[in-house]
Write an enzyme that holds these catalytic residues in place. Structure first.
Site, PDB file in Angstrom:
ATOM      1  N   TYR A 472      75.015  13.324  25.785  1.00 33.10           N
ATOM      2  CA  TYR A 472      75.431  12.953  24.426  1.00 33.10           C
ATOM      3  C   TYR A 472      76.819  12.328  24.438  1.00 33.10           C
ATOM      4  O   TYR A 472      76.996  11.175  24.122  1.00 33.10           O
ATOM      5  CB  TYR A 472      75.389  14.183  23.523  1.00 33.10           C
ATOM      6  CG  TYR A 472      75.634  13.867  22.060  1.00 33.10           C
ATOM      7  CD1 TYR A 472      74.624  13.308  21.287  1.00 33.10           C
ATOM      8  CD2 TYR A 472      76.867  14.117  21.469  1.00 33.10           C
ATOM      9  CE1 TYR A 472      74.830  13.004  19.946  1.00 33.10           C
ATOM     10  CE2 TYR A 472      77.081  13.829  20.126  1.00 33.10           C
ATOM     11  CZ  TYR A 472      76.066  13.272  19.373  1.00 33.10           C
ATOM     12  OH  TYR A 472      76.279  12.979  18.052  1.00 33.10           O
ATOM     13  N   SER A 552      70.884   9.339  18.928  1.00 31.03           N
ATOM     14  CA  SER A 552      71.981   9.143  17.991  1.00 31.03           C
ATOM     15  C   SER A 552      73.188   8.583  18.739  1.00 31.03           C
ATOM     16  O   SER A 552      73.112   7.498  19.307  1.00 31.03           O
ATOM     17  CB  SER A 552      72.293  10.459  17.276  1.00 31.03           C
ATOM     18  OG  SER A 552      73.104  10.244  16.160  1.00 31.03           O
ATOM     19  N   ASP A 635      65.285   7.208   8.323  1.00 30.41           N
ATOM     20  CA  ASP A 635      66.549   7.659   8.899  1.00 30.41           C
ATOM     21  C   ASP A 635      67.696   7.087   8.079  1.00 30.41           C
ATOM     22  O   ASP A 635      68.005   5.896   8.169  1.00 30.41           O
ATOM     23  CB  ASP A 635      66.655   7.194  10.356  1.00 30.41           C
ATOM     24  CG  ASP A 635      67.844   7.830  11.077  1.00 30.41           C
ATOM     25  OD1 ASP A 635      68.721   8.379  10.388  1.00 30.41           O
ATOM     26  OD2 ASP A 635      67.882   7.773  12.319  1.00 30.41           O
ATOM     27  N   HIS A 670      66.246  11.137  10.879  1.00 28.70           N
ATOM     28  CA  HIS A 670      67.086  11.179  12.072  1.00 28.70           C
ATOM     29  C   HIS A 670      66.648  12.272  13.042  1.00 28.70           C
ATOM     30  O   HIS A 670      66.995  12.229  14.215  1.00 28.70           O
ATOM     31  CB  HIS A 670      68.544  11.397  11.653  1.00 28.70           C
ATOM     32  CG  HIS A 670      69.525  11.062  12.717  1.00 28.70           C
ATOM     33  ND1 HIS A 670      69.633   9.802  13.266  1.00 28.70           N
ATOM     34  CD2 HIS A 670      70.456  11.819  13.351  1.00 28.70           C
ATOM     35  CE1 HIS A 670      70.591   9.795  14.175  1.00 28.70           C
ATOM     36  NE2 HIS A 670      71.096  11.006  14.251  1.00 28.70           N
TER      37      HIS A 670
END
Length: 701
Positions: A472, A552, A635, A670
């Site tokens: 991430y 994301s 989203d 999302h």
């Protein structure tokens, strides 16, 4: 044993490809282009697929339909079967009742249960699966009154961040007439008397563009039971600053409303309070410098206990007396230590603290004067989360998990200092076959970065193992060990799962976070690339057997590394990624991410952002690895236009034979609240795509 979703894959096409069968030729749909050129501080930037930002246009709908047709035609040629498992949430206790979530593995949404005693048989309090025929209405927040008699709960539809809040009588499981709408990025907090709750909302958005328009001017309200929302009392707003957001929480003794003021996604915040014992009291700006993170824990009368990283990037506990709030009067209770203070709470008249030591949880108990008492004996090396409760409680609950340990809920008796299993899911997975190692590698600039590697015991290091590299690297988020049924399937397929702790995350405190932000964002991509190179150099895998995945901000990570090193990976899976770094701040809550990314409106930041923006660093005539972009039509966090424009450009620029596909989910957002059925389908498609393109030979169990 519940066996219903995800699982071991059989790949007829994989074996054909491995035997030398011709690779299919793809004819990708052509999106409509426009002659759009923007001037960024003297640099002209073309944006030919600007029209794909309009998700409601007929042209975009036609393109989405055509892309999904190509994608699913490809994926449907790869057969698979499924397997899933039941899950439990961490209980909370109010009014002597215990509330927790459960999913038997067959349900699209988790069910909220209530039990009248810790060992009593629970009953269903709220089943979100009954709120829509297709399971796309999700329970996304709830708050229980102090006496345990009322439940305020928030739901969202089709994955949107917009929420509606209702109130349910716990005894009857029936809803009251109350309805609160246009809530976003907010929980609810009851007053001590149970007559109403605080919440935050935006003004009603324009219909037709409510999933695209920027969200500004958050407002904090009080809703009194039995009254219409139009009568709700405005508690606090800031018309002078459209970016301020508010979270209101009532202290356990009912005396104060603590108002956390946030601005974007920065961990820094302001902390205000309102004395609820005095009618019409003013809001007091206790901490208003926006110089650090301040997390309220509890209060002892007028004294507030706060977790902060002020002058302590790894965290400490302080006490502030509201009668003498000047900084010279602050007291440090638990000073900063060598490990990151991740979570803190006050239970059983003691501080229950959880630390991260090289991204693994350690629990520690301190008395209210800051004296260390003892450690919390956790079940092993992994992640423990929860430790909720009130100061008077003698028990707390936590969830423990690792890469090979399904999330198990434990009850911790603080008086005895012992843990016991509260709920344990049934899972058809033999953890004894696998092991997790933590390794450390050097990034491009020499920074030492940790990485967890999970694989079958006795793994042969011959460079031929399929590896999934996931990370991430942003927004102070700590990536710690956690069980995933999808990752368990990957391990059973013979794969290796690797998870590095990149800069930009929160594993080592605020300095580690800041090292991967703004002008230093490239450090995150360098860390990820170095992790891939380490796995190859140490014979875990090879380029042809290496897949990368992220969602994301992690989708941005995959997109950036894909464009910077297309030669390094065999397959890539960017999910709901921030791909257009020049325009992300123009949609919904995107402006809030500028604390990590900066903004193209700033000349210096534009240069840095433009250098790594995935959309703008794709190059025609490049051989890109097999890529499956995933997004969803609802989203409103990272709007799908990011993935649409990236996929259209990547398809146009692809010079190699590898497929470049986009999978667009409908009636989903999302990720939060996504129905289990949709999660299963997307995960199975992703694993099928990776296995096919890494030429994995997988036998059905």
């Amino acid at each position: 044993m519940l066996l219903i979703a995800l699982a071991l894959l059989v790949f007829a096409m994989t074996l054909l490809a491995a035997d030398g069968a011709p690779t299919p030729t793809f004819v990708y749909p052509r999106a409509k282009t426009v002659d759009q050129v923007d001037d960024y501080h003297g640099t002209k930037v073309s944006d030919p697929y600007r029209g794909l930002e309009d998700t409601d246009s007929a042209d975009t709908h036609a393109w989405v339909e055509a892309e999904n047709k190509v994608t699913f035609h490809y994926l449907e040629q790869i057969p698979y079967r499924h397997a899933n498992y039941e899950r439990y949430g961490v209980p909370e206790q109010d009014g002597g009742r215990y509330f927790y979530q459960h999913n038997n593995g067959l349900q699209n949404q988790n069910v909220l249960l209530v039990a009248d005693a810790v060992n009593a048989e629970p009953r269903v309090l709220l089943d979100p699966n009954t709120l829509s025929a297709d399971g796309t209405v999700a329970l996304v927040g709830h708050a229980i009154s102090d006496d345990g008699k009322l439940l305020a709960y928030g739901t969202s539809a089709s994955g949107s961040d917009w929420m509606e809040w209702r109130v349910r009588d716990v005894d009857t499981a029936k809803d009251l007439p109350d309805l609160v709408k246009w809530v976003k990025f907010s929980g609810a907090s009851w007053t001590k008397d149970g007559k109403g709750f605080f919440y935050s909302r935006y003004d009603e958005p324009k219909q037709g563009t409510m999933l695209l328009d920027a969200n500004y001017f958050h407002k904090l309200y009080y809703h009194r039971l039995g009254t219409p929302q139009s009568d709700d009392k405005l508690i606090y707003d800031r018309p002078d600053n459209k970016e301020f957001g508010f979270a209101g929480n009532v202290t356990d003794d009912g005396r104060f409303l603590i108002i956390t003021v946030w601005q974007g996604t920065s961990p820094k915040n302001r902390l205000y309070y309102k004395d609820l014992s005095k009618p019409d009291s003013e809001v007091v700006k206790l901490l208003d410098d926006f110089d650090a993170e301040y997390q309220f824990l509890d209060n002892d009368g007028a004294v507030l206990w706060i977790k902060t990283d002020l002058d302590a990037p790894r965290g400490r506990l302080i006490a502030i007396d509201t009668r003498h709030p000047e900084r010279a009067s602050w007291k440090t209770i638990v000073p900063q230590g060598p490990d990151k203070l991740e979570h803190a709470n006050v239970v059983n008249n003691s501080f229950v603290l959880s630390y991260l030591k090289d991204a693994q949880t350690e629990g520690r108990i301190y008395d209210l004067q800051g004296k260390f008492l003892h450690n919390v004996d956790l079940p092993g090396i992994g992640t423990a989360e929860g430790f909720g409760g009130k100061r008077k409680d003698t028990e707390t609950f936590y969830a423990f998990t690792s890469f090979v340990t399904p999330t198990t809920i434990y009850r911790y008796d603080l008086a005895a200092g012992k843990s016991g299993v509260f709920r344990q899911p049934k899972v058809d997975f033999d953890a004894s076959k696998y092991e997790t190692k933590q390794v450390f590698f050097a990034s491009k600039d020499g920074t030492r970065v940790p990485m967890f590697v999970t694989a079958k015991k006795g793994l042969k290091l011959d460079g031929q193992n399929p590896v999934l590299l996931y990370a991430y690297g942003g927004f102070n988020v700590s990536m710690t060990p956690a069980f995933s049924v999808g990752n368990a399937v990957w391990l059973e397929m013979g794969g290796v799962y690797a998870q590095p702790n990149l800069r930009g995350g929160g594993e080592y405190g605020e300095e580690w976070h800041q090292a991967g932000t703004l002008l230093r964002k490239q450090n995150v991509f360098d860390d990820f690339i170095a992790a891939a190179e380490w796995l190859i150099a140490n014979k875990y895998t090879s380029t042809a057997k290496l897949a990368i995945r992220g969602g994301s901000n992690g989708g941005l990570l995959v997109g950036a590394c894909l464009t910077q090193r297309p030669d390094l990976f065999g397959a890539t899976l960017p999910a709901v990624g921030v791909m257009d770094m020049l325009r992300f701040h123009k949609f919904t809550i995107g402006w809030a991410w500028t604390s990590d990314y900066g903004s193209s409106d700033d000349p210096a930041m534009f240069k840095a952002i433009y250098a790594y923006s995935p959309l703008h660093n794709l190059k025609p005539g490049t051989k890109y690895p097999a890529t499956l972009v995933t997004t969803a039509d609802h989203d409103d966090r990272v709007v799908p236009g990011h993935s649409f424009k990236f996929a259209a450009t990547l398809q146009a620029d692809q010079a190699g034979p590898a497929p470049v596909l986009i999978r667009i989910e409908t009636k989903a957002g999302h990720g939060a609240g996504k129905p289990i059925s949709k999660m299963i389908e997307e995960a199975a498609d992703s694993w099928s795509f990776v296995a096919r393109n890494l030429n994995m030979e997988v036998a059905l169990r």
